[in-house]
Write an enzyme that holds these catalytic residues in place. Structure first.
Site, PDB file in Angstrom:
ATOM      1  N   GLU A 250     -25.613 -10.190  -8.048  1.00 19.50           N
ATOM      2  CA  GLU A 250     -24.445  -9.992  -8.916  1.00 19.50           C
ATOM      3  C   GLU A 250     -23.717 -11.311  -9.138  1.00 19.50           C
ATOM      4  O   GLU A 250     -23.465 -12.050  -8.181  1.00 19.50           O
ATOM      5  CB  GLU A 250     -23.442  -9.036  -8.251  1.00 19.50           C
TER       6      GLU A 250
ATOM      7  N   PHE B  43      -9.441 -17.152  -8.042  1.00 23.51           N
ATOM      8  CA  PHE B  43      -9.595 -15.919  -8.813  1.00 23.51           C
ATOM      9  C   PHE B  43     -10.081 -16.254 -10.217  1.00 23.51           C
ATOM     10  O   PHE B  43      -9.411 -16.987 -10.954  1.00 23.51           O
ATOM     11  CB  PHE B  43      -8.273 -15.145  -8.867  1.00 23.51           C
TER      12      PHE B  43
ATOM     13  N   GLY C 209     -14.994  -4.128  -3.795  1.00 29.60           N
ATOM     14  CA  GLY C 209     -13.557  -4.121  -4.101  1.00 29.60           C
ATOM     15  C   GLY C 209     -12.615  -3.769  -2.955  1.00 29.60           C
ATOM     16  O   GLY C 209     -11.438  -4.090  -3.016  1.00 29.60           O
TER      17      GLY C 209
ATOM     18  N   ARG D 282     -30.890  -3.074  -2.497  1.00 30.15           N
ATOM     19  CA  ARG D 282     -31.344  -1.685  -2.693  1.00 30.15           C
ATOM     20  C   ARG D 282     -31.735  -1.485  -4.155  1.00 30.15           C
ATOM     21  O   ARG D 282     -31.505  -2.366  -4.984  1.00 30.15           O
ATOM     22  CB  ARG D 282     -30.185  -0.728  -2.377  1.00 30.15           C
TER      23      ARG D 282
HETATM   24  C1  MV4 Z   1     -13.755 -11.607  -7.955  1.00 28.23           C
HETATM   25  C2  MV4 Z   1     -13.032 -11.522  -9.160  1.00 28.23           C
HETATM   26  C3  MV4 Z   1     -12.468 -12.668  -9.652  1.00 28.23           C
HETATM   27  N1  MV4 Z   1     -12.580 -13.830  -8.964  1.00 28.23           N
HETATM   28  N2  MV4 Z   1     -13.842 -12.778  -7.323  1.00 28.23           N
HETATM   29  C4  MV4 Z   1     -14.728  -6.948  -7.528  1.00 28.23           C
HETATM   30  C5  MV4 Z   1     -15.699  -6.281  -6.636  1.00 28.23           C
HETATM   31  C6  MV4 Z   1     -16.275  -7.319  -5.754  1.00 28.23           C
HETATM   32  N3  MV4 Z   1     -17.698  -7.272  -5.820  1.00 28.23           N
HETATM   33  C7  MV4 Z   1     -15.742  -8.608  -6.242  1.00 28.23           C
HETATM   34  N4  MV4 Z   1     -14.858  -8.336  -7.351  1.00 28.23           N
HETATM   35  C8  MV4 Z   1     -14.242  -9.333  -7.999  1.00 28.23           C
HETATM   36  N5  MV4 Z   1     -14.347 -10.551  -7.412  1.00 28.23           N
HETATM   37  C9  MV4 Z   1     -13.254 -13.856  -7.820  1.00 28.23           C
HETATM   38  N6  MV4 Z   1     -13.339 -15.012  -7.163  1.00 28.23           N
HETATM   39  C10 MV4 Z   1     -12.938 -10.296  -9.785  1.00 28.23           C
HETATM   40  C11 MV4 Z   1     -13.513  -9.184  -9.196  1.00 28.23           C
HETATM   41  C12 MV4 Z   1     -13.306  -7.953  -9.902  1.00 28.23           C
HETATM   42  C13 MV4 Z   1     -14.336  -7.303 -10.576  1.00 28.23           C
HETATM   43  C14 MV4 Z   1     -15.636  -7.790 -10.548  1.00 28.23           C
HETATM   44  C15 MV4 Z   1     -16.639  -7.156 -11.207  1.00 28.23           C
HETATM   45  C16 MV4 Z   1     -16.363  -6.003 -11.917  1.00 28.23           C
HETATM   46  C17 MV4 Z   1     -15.097  -5.483 -11.945  1.00 28.23           C
HETATM   47  C18 MV4 Z   1     -14.079  -6.117 -11.275  1.00 28.23           C
HETATM   48  C19 MV4 Z   1     -12.805  -5.599 -11.326  1.00 28.23           C
HETATM   49  C20 MV4 Z   1     -11.797  -6.236 -10.669  1.00 28.23           C
HETATM   50  C21 MV4 Z   1     -12.045  -7.407  -9.943  1.00 28.23           C
END
Ligand code: MV4
Length: 445
Positions: free
Chosen positions: A275, A202, A165, A292
């Site tokens: 993930e 997004f 994040g 991990r």
């Molecule tokens: C995203 C997304 C929506 N669209 N990518 C959050 C942490 C990082 N690993 C990537 N994340 C996200 N990527 C795209 N293209 C939304 C998130 C995201 C999120 C993802 C998993 C769990 C909680 C989250 C909270 C906010 C945003």
């Protein structure tokens, strides 16, 4: 066969690894900072070495201190746990240079997943679905605006060195791009010493579903089912479960295959997690791979009756895995019990645990390093432990969790128990119909 493993970590995960080593007849070395002198991992290991002052940079992140501890105790392997140096390729390389087995993947494997653009390119080549977006680093603001118009708003900017994040910005319309581009770049540079950012479409209201995998040194890979980690707050997971209430056997097969493709593409060795973001139409997209053992590995252990740390150690010793996939046979939920005040923006609440009663009974597992009189130091994460319940159905696992949370008595510090109690009674949570936005609208009573 390892004779002795040094655990380069602290808290519940250090204890977790020591427990499995005991069962395998492997000797253990604990390392500790002066703030952790009275920790259980120090008491339960066969040997313990003090590695420095409380700040992580002087102790759990200090590679020379760790290597010295491994040399003087004659350890033949190092288990990094999670956090700290678990995904540090330099550390894995130094272990290898000293003839000490790093219990995890090779430095190359860590690097190929550590840089998110590289990881994404590798996944595209391997045929793993990724979120539509630009290829490679953004060069300037004009390119960002042009690309966003092509992809269509909303888009998300991410740091290539990031994960979890940091350095992320959602951009809903063109007018926001200037600010978002510059702040994302600045944040990435400050956090990772690498200000490279890239763009994706997004995905709105996604679920976070991850697949546990294992790969051995002979190129065999299997998956061990999924975990749903959609209940997060500011990118901190609070609750995880397996199976995902959103899963179907068809989707599991597809995501399991994709996760295995991802691992095979880098010849992955060790246990790891792929993930995914899953949208409401059950389209899924690779997000990142964690190289991990994760905090939430226990829910998988409970639903497939499997010791993942034992498997990880056996793989590191050069044993072959069976190669068969596993699917959840019951339902497990994990609540992270943190020393934080849920009524006060989850502010950390370190200090002495004056009274402690941990829950037990049928279907209850507590993974924790604390005891009555233990002092939670302010220097590290605020996890007190993990409460895991397992039952035949999701409803029953939630009911058992509510019962276990009600028995859990921790005095002296604030905890996240009241939050979890309310969540277990929440209609939307119980229905299983939620996404990563769930906690934004959650009010603690
Ligand atoms: C995203 C997304 C929506 N669209 N990518 C959050 C942490 C990082 N690993 C990537 N994340 C996200 N990527 C795209 N293209 C939304 C998130 C995201 C999120 C993802 C998993 C769990 C909680 C989250 C909270 C906010 C945003």
């Amino acid at each position: 066969m390892f004779n002795k493993i040094l655990i380069a970590n602290r808290g519940e995960i250090a204890l977790r690894v020591i427990r499995t080593c005991r069962e395998m007849g492997i000797k253990t070395v604990a390392v500790y900072s002066t703030a952790d002198r009275d920790s259980l991992h120090v008491k339960f290991a066969d040997e313990a070495v003090c590695i420095g002052k409380p700040p992580s940079s002087d102790s759990y992140l200090n590679i020379p201190h760790l290597m010295a501890a491994a040399e003087i105790t004659n350890a033949d392997a190092i288990h990094p746990g999670y956090g700290f140096l678990a995904e540090n390729s330099k550390f894995a390389q130094i272990c290898s240079d000293h003839g000490i087995k790093f219990i995890g993947p090779t430095p190359d494997m860590i690097n190929s997943m550590g840089d998110k653009i590289t990881a994404k390119e590798t996944m595209i080549k391997a045929g793993v679905p990724v979120v539509p977006g630009g290829e490679g680093l953004l060069q300037n603001l004009d390119e960002a605006i042009g690309l966003a118009k092509e992809i269509g708003f909303p888009v998300i900017l991410k740091a290539t060195a990031g994960g979890g994040g940091k350095g992320m910005r959602i951009v809903w319309e063109e007018s926001e791009m200037d600010r978002a581009y510059n702040t994302a770049k600045a944040e990435a540079g400050a956090s990772f010493k690498n200000d490279g950012i890239y763009m994706e479409k997004f995905v709105e209201e996604p679920r976070h579903i991850e697949i546990q995998i294992a790969g051995d040194q002979f190129g065999k890979v299997c998956h061990l089912g999924e975990r749903d980690c959609s209940i997060q707050r500011r990118h901190q997971k609070l609750v995880e479960e397996s199976p995902s209430p959103f899963m179907t056997s068809e989707l599991r097969q597809k995501m399991g295959d994709a996760a295995k493709k991802a691992a095979s593409a880098i010849n992955y060795e060790s246990v790891g997690t792929v993930e995914f973001l899953v949208d409401k139409n059950r389209n899924f997209y690779f997000m990142e791979m964690n190289t991990r053992i994760q905090v939430e590995h226990c829910v998988t252990e409970e639903v497939i009756s499997f010791d993942l740390v034992k498997e990880q150690i056996k793989i590191a010793m050069g044993e072959k895995i069976s190669g068969r996939d596993y699917i959840p046979q019951c339902h497990a939920i994990e609540c992270r019990i943190n020393a934080e005040d849920p009524y006060n923006d989850f502010r950390p609440s370190p200090g002495k645990i004056t009274t402690l009663h941990q829950p037990g009974g049928h279907g209850v597992r507590v993974d924790s390093h604390v005891y009555a009189g233990y002092v939670i130091p302010p220097f590290y994460d605020s996890m007190i432990g993990k409460l895991i319940t397992v039952a035949q159905t999701r409803q029953e696992a939630i009911d058992t969790m509510y019962r276990a949370l009600s028995e859990y008595i921790i005095e002296g510090v604030k905890t996240t128990i009241p939050f979890h109690l309310q969540l277990m009674n929440d209609e939307r949570f119980r229905s299983g119909n939620f996404n990563t936005n769930f906690l934004e609208g959650f009010q603690l009573k």
